[in-house]
Motif scaffolding. Structure first.
Motif, PDB file in Angstrom:
ATOM      1  N   ARG A 137      29.053  -4.863  13.481  1.00 27.99           N
ATOM      2  CA  ARG A 137      29.977  -5.363  12.504  1.00 27.99           C
ATOM      3  C   ARG A 137      29.493  -5.077  11.091  1.00 27.99           C
ATOM      4  NH1 ARG A 137      31.508 -11.291  14.847  1.00 27.99           N
ATOM      5  NH2 ARG A 137      29.294 -11.656  14.713  1.00 27.99           N
ATOM      6  N   GLY A 138      28.203  -5.160  10.868  1.00 32.92           N
ATOM      7  CA  GLY A 138      27.664  -5.094   9.515  1.00 32.92           C
ATOM      8  C   GLY A 138      27.862  -3.793   8.777  1.00 32.92           C
ATOM      9  N   GLY A 139      28.016  -2.692   9.480  1.00 32.06           N
ATOM     10  CA  GLY A 139      28.125  -1.400   8.819  1.00 32.06           C
ATOM     11  C   GLY A 139      29.531  -0.984   8.438  1.00 32.06           C
ATOM     12  N   LEU A 140      30.532  -1.728   8.888  1.00 32.71           N
ATOM     13  CA  LEU A 140      31.915  -1.319   8.637  1.00 32.71           C
ATOM     14  C   LEU A 140      32.269  -1.311   7.149  1.00 32.71           C
ATOM     15  CD1 LEU A 140      33.659  -3.194  11.594  1.00 32.71           C
ATOM     16  CD2 LEU A 140      33.068  -0.762  11.445  1.00 32.71           C
ATOM     17  N   ILE A 184      31.485  11.112  17.016  1.00 31.67           N
ATOM     18  CA  ILE A 184      30.584  11.329  15.890  1.00 31.67           C
ATOM     19  C   ILE A 184      30.131  12.782  15.892  1.00 31.67           C
ATOM     20  CG2 ILE A 184      28.319  10.729  14.931  1.00 31.67           C
ATOM     21  CD1 ILE A 184      28.830   7.886  15.938  1.00 31.67           C
ATOM     22  N   GLY A 185      30.379  13.463  14.763  1.00 33.22           N
ATOM     23  CA  GLY A 185      30.010  14.866  14.633  1.00 33.22           C
ATOM     24  C   GLY A 185      28.560  15.047  14.208  1.00 33.22           C
ATOM     25  N   ALA A 186      28.123  16.273  14.182  1.00 35.21           N
ATOM     26  CA  ALA A 186      26.738  16.600  13.827  1.00 35.21           C
ATOM     27  C   ALA A 186      26.402  16.199  12.397  1.00 35.21           C
ATOM     28  CB  ALA A 186      26.496  18.095  14.027  1.00 35.21           C
ATOM     29  N   ASN A 187      27.392  16.175  11.510  1.00 35.04           N
ATOM     30  CA  ASN A 187      27.160  15.829  10.105  1.00 35.04           C
ATOM     31  C   ASN A 187      27.828  14.516   9.696  1.00 35.04           C
ATOM     32  OD1 ASN A 187      25.528  18.073   9.480  1.00 35.04           O
ATOM     33  ND2 ASN A 187      27.358  19.351   9.362  1.00 35.04           N
ATOM     34  N   THR A 188      28.026  13.631  10.677  1.00 37.21           N
ATOM     35  CA  THR A 188      28.555  12.300  10.402  1.00 37.21           C
ATOM     36  C   THR A 188      27.392  11.377  10.076  1.00 37.21           C
ATOM     37  OG1 THR A 188      30.444  12.580  11.890  1.00 37.21           O
ATOM     38  CG2 THR A 188      29.818  10.326  11.365  1.00 37.21           C
ATOM     39  N   LEU A 189      27.511  10.620   8.998  1.00 35.90           N
ATOM     40  CA  LEU A 189      26.497   9.646   8.619  1.00 35.90           C
ATOM     41  C   LEU A 189      26.870   8.293   9.221  1.00 35.90           C
ATOM     42  CD1 LEU A 189      23.936   9.051   6.953  1.00 35.90           C
ATOM     43  CD2 LEU A 189      25.449   8.464   5.049  1.00 35.90           C
ATOM     44  N   VAL A 190      25.981   7.748  10.034  1.00 32.81           N
ATOM     45  CA  VAL A 190      26.182   6.450  10.667  1.00 32.81           C
ATOM     46  C   VAL A 190      25.552   5.393   9.760  1.00 32.81           C
ATOM     47  CG1 VAL A 190      25.703   5.039  12.697  1.00 32.81           C
ATOM     48  CG2 VAL A 190      26.151   7.491  12.958  1.00 32.81           C
ATOM     49  N   ILE A 191      26.353   4.411   9.324  1.00 32.94           N
ATOM     50  CA  ILE A 191      25.914   3.438   8.333  1.00 32.94           C
ATOM     51  C   ILE A 191      25.891   2.022   8.912  1.00 32.94           C
ATOM     52  CG2 ILE A 191      26.424   2.418   6.065  1.00 32.94           C
ATOM     53  CD1 ILE A 191      27.739   5.095   5.308  1.00 32.94           C
ATOM     54  N   ASP A 192      24.834   1.283   8.567  1.00 31.15           N
ATOM     55  CA  ASP A 192      24.731  -0.131   8.914  1.00 31.15           C
ATOM     56  C   ASP A 192      24.322  -0.891   7.661  1.00 31.15           C
ATOM     57  OD1 ASP A 192      24.926  -2.351  10.523  1.00 31.15           O
ATOM     58  OD2 ASP A 192      23.194  -1.894  11.771  1.00 31.15           O
ATOM     59  N   ASP A 193      24.446  -2.213   7.686  1.00 31.74           N
ATOM     60  CA  ASP A 193      24.056  -2.984   6.507  1.00 31.74           C
ATOM     61  C   ASP A 193      22.540  -3.053   6.375  1.00 31.74           C
ATOM     62  OD1 ASP A 193      23.830  -4.674   8.722  1.00 31.74           O
ATOM     63  OD2 ASP A 193      24.985  -6.310   7.842  1.00 31.74           O
ATOM     64  N   ILE A 194      21.824  -3.351   7.456  1.00 32.08           N
ATOM     65  CA  ILE A 194      20.380  -3.515   7.376  1.00 32.08           C
ATOM     66  C   ILE A 194      19.697  -2.964   8.620  1.00 32.08           C
ATOM     67  CG2 ILE A 194      20.448  -5.848   8.365  1.00 32.08           C
ATOM     68  CD1 ILE A 194      18.145  -6.557   6.368  1.00 32.08           C
ATOM     69  N   CYS A 195      18.523  -2.423   8.425  1.00 32.56           N
ATOM     70  CA  CYS A 195      17.654  -2.027   9.526  1.00 32.56           C
ATOM     71  C   CYS A 195      16.556  -3.079   9.559  1.00 32.56           C
ATOM     72  CB  CYS A 195      17.089  -0.633   9.282  1.00 32.56           C
ATOM     73  SG  CYS A 195      15.981  -0.066  10.598  1.00 32.56           S
ATOM     74  N   ASP A 196      16.717  -4.061  10.426  1.00 28.36           N
ATOM     75  CA  ASP A 196      15.794  -5.189  10.504  1.00 28.36           C
ATOM     76  C   ASP A 196      14.709  -4.889  11.536  1.00 28.36           C
ATOM     77  OD1 ASP A 196      14.596  -7.671  10.367  1.00 28.36           O
ATOM     78  OD2 ASP A 196      16.262  -8.779  11.206  1.00 28.36           O
ATOM     79  N   SER A 197      15.042  -4.967  12.809  1.00 29.12           N
ATOM     80  CA  SER A 197      14.071  -4.634  13.856  1.00 29.12           C
ATOM     81  C   SER A 197      14.004  -3.122  14.053  1.00 29.12           C
ATOM     82  CB  SER A 197      14.460  -5.303  15.173  1.00 29.12           C
ATOM     83  OG  SER A 197      15.653  -4.725  15.685  1.00 29.12           O
ATOM     84  N   GLY A 198      15.122  -2.452  13.779  1.00 30.39           N
ATOM     85  CA  GLY A 198      15.212  -1.009  13.995  1.00 30.39           C
ATOM     86  C   GLY A 198      15.900  -0.635  15.291  1.00 30.39           C
ATOM     87  N   VAL A 253      23.009  11.624  14.228  1.00 23.90           N
ATOM     88  CA  VAL A 253      21.822  12.362  13.799  1.00 23.90           C
ATOM     89  C   VAL A 253      21.292  11.773  12.505  1.00 23.90           C
ATOM     90  CG1 VAL A 253      20.970  14.615  13.020  1.00 23.90           C
ATOM     91  CG2 VAL A 253      22.603  14.472  14.924  1.00 23.90           C
ATOM     92  N   TYR A 254      22.210  11.391  11.592  1.00 28.73           N
ATOM     93  CA  TYR A 254      21.848  10.856  10.283  1.00 28.73           C
ATOM     94  C   TYR A 254      22.287   9.396  10.188  1.00 28.73           C
ATOM     95  CZ  TYR A 254      21.584  15.832   9.302  1.00 28.73           C
ATOM     96  OH  TYR A 254      21.275  17.168   9.345  1.00 28.73           O
ATOM     97  N   THR A 255      21.384   8.555   9.674  1.00 34.90           N
ATOM     98  CA  THR A 255      21.673   7.131   9.555  1.00 34.90           C
ATOM     99  C   THR A 255      21.334   6.654   8.147  1.00 34.90           C
ATOM    100  OG1 THR A 255      19.472   6.603  10.409  1.00 34.90           O
ATOM    101  CG2 THR A 255      21.290   6.639  12.004  1.00 34.90           C
ATOM    102  N   ALA A 256      22.020   5.600   7.713  1.00 39.70           N
ATOM    103  CA  ALA A 256      21.769   5.028   6.395  1.00 39.70           C
ATOM    104  C   ALA A 256      22.035   3.531   6.442  1.00 39.70           C
ATOM    105  CB  ALA A 256      22.661   5.684   5.344  1.00 39.70           C
ATOM    106  N   THR A 257      21.290   2.789   5.610  1.00 41.00           N
ATOM    107  CA  THR A 257      21.474   1.351   5.519  1.00 41.00           C
ATOM    108  C   THR A 257      21.376   0.910   4.060  1.00 41.00           C
ATOM    109  OG1 THR A 257      19.115   0.919   5.838  1.00 41.00           O
ATOM    110  CG2 THR A 257      20.501   0.905   7.815  1.00 41.00           C
ATOM    111  N   LEU A 258      21.915  -0.272   3.778  1.00 34.94           N
ATOM    112  CA  LEU A 258      21.762  -0.844   2.447  1.00 34.94           C
ATOM    113  C   LEU A 258      20.335  -1.352   2.259  1.00 34.94           C
ATOM    114  CD1 LEU A 258      25.098  -2.858   2.056  1.00 34.94           C
ATOM    115  CD2 LEU A 258      24.580  -0.519   1.308  1.00 34.94           C
ATOM    116  N   HIS A 259      19.785  -1.976   3.291  1.00 35.54           N
ATOM    117  CA  HIS A 259      18.416  -2.482   3.271  1.00 35.54           C
ATOM    118  C   HIS A 259      17.687  -2.031   4.541  1.00 35.54           C
ATOM    119  CE1 HIS A 259      20.324  -5.545   0.605  1.00 35.54           C
ATOM    120  NE2 HIS A 259      19.187  -5.404  -0.053  1.00 35.54           N
TER     121      HIS A 259
END
Length: 133
Positions: free
Chosen positions: A42-45, A64-78, A87-93
């Motif tokens: 839910r957090g990455g929407l 999800i394509g090869a150049n799609t960025l998967v986004i979440d709000d936080i990477c806490d435990s990982g 392939v690519y991920t991003a988070t706010l924190h």
């Protein structure tokens, strides 16, 4: 359990906007090949939607394509990032203690006892979200 002794860090909408701006700059500099974004429920929407608008990238609701960025709000435990199919991920924190790190993060949390509460969450949110109990 130390998760229940965490210090809540309330993020405002303005704070989210600043984090998204930082993330967008990093995407343009470090991942220019990104051609779409998707948010982890839910957090990455919301962050993914904001990045989509700011960068003019389509929000990917299909495979999800090869150049799609998967986004979440936080990477806490990982664990969520580790199990992401992108392939690519991003988070706010992100926390340094996470078992894996996202490709990009707007902010790294040094204080491991911080519990981030985003404006789309309940103000009385608990360190373990209701859907994980």
């Amino acid at each position: 359990n130390t998760r229940y002794m965490m210090i809540k860090n309330y993020i405002t909408w303005s704070g989210v906007d600043q984090l998204v701006d930082v993330l967008c700059k990093k995407i343009l500099l470090d991942l220019p090949q990104i051609d779409s974004v998707v948010g982890i429920p839910r957090g990455g929407l919301i962050p993914a939607t904001l990045v989509s608008h700011k960068l003019g990238l389509p929000y990917n609701d299909g495979p999800i394509g090869a150049n799609t960025l998967v986004i979440d709000d936080i990477c806490d435990s990982g664990n969520t990032i580790k199990n992401s199919i992108g392939v690519y991920t991003a988070t706010l924190h992100t926390k340094l203690s996470a078992i894996v790190q996202p490709t990009l993060a707007a902010n790294i949390l040094i204080n491991e006892s911080q519990w981030v509460v985003y404006p789309w969450e309940r103000q009385d949110s608990e360190p373990i979200q209701d859907y994980l109990k």
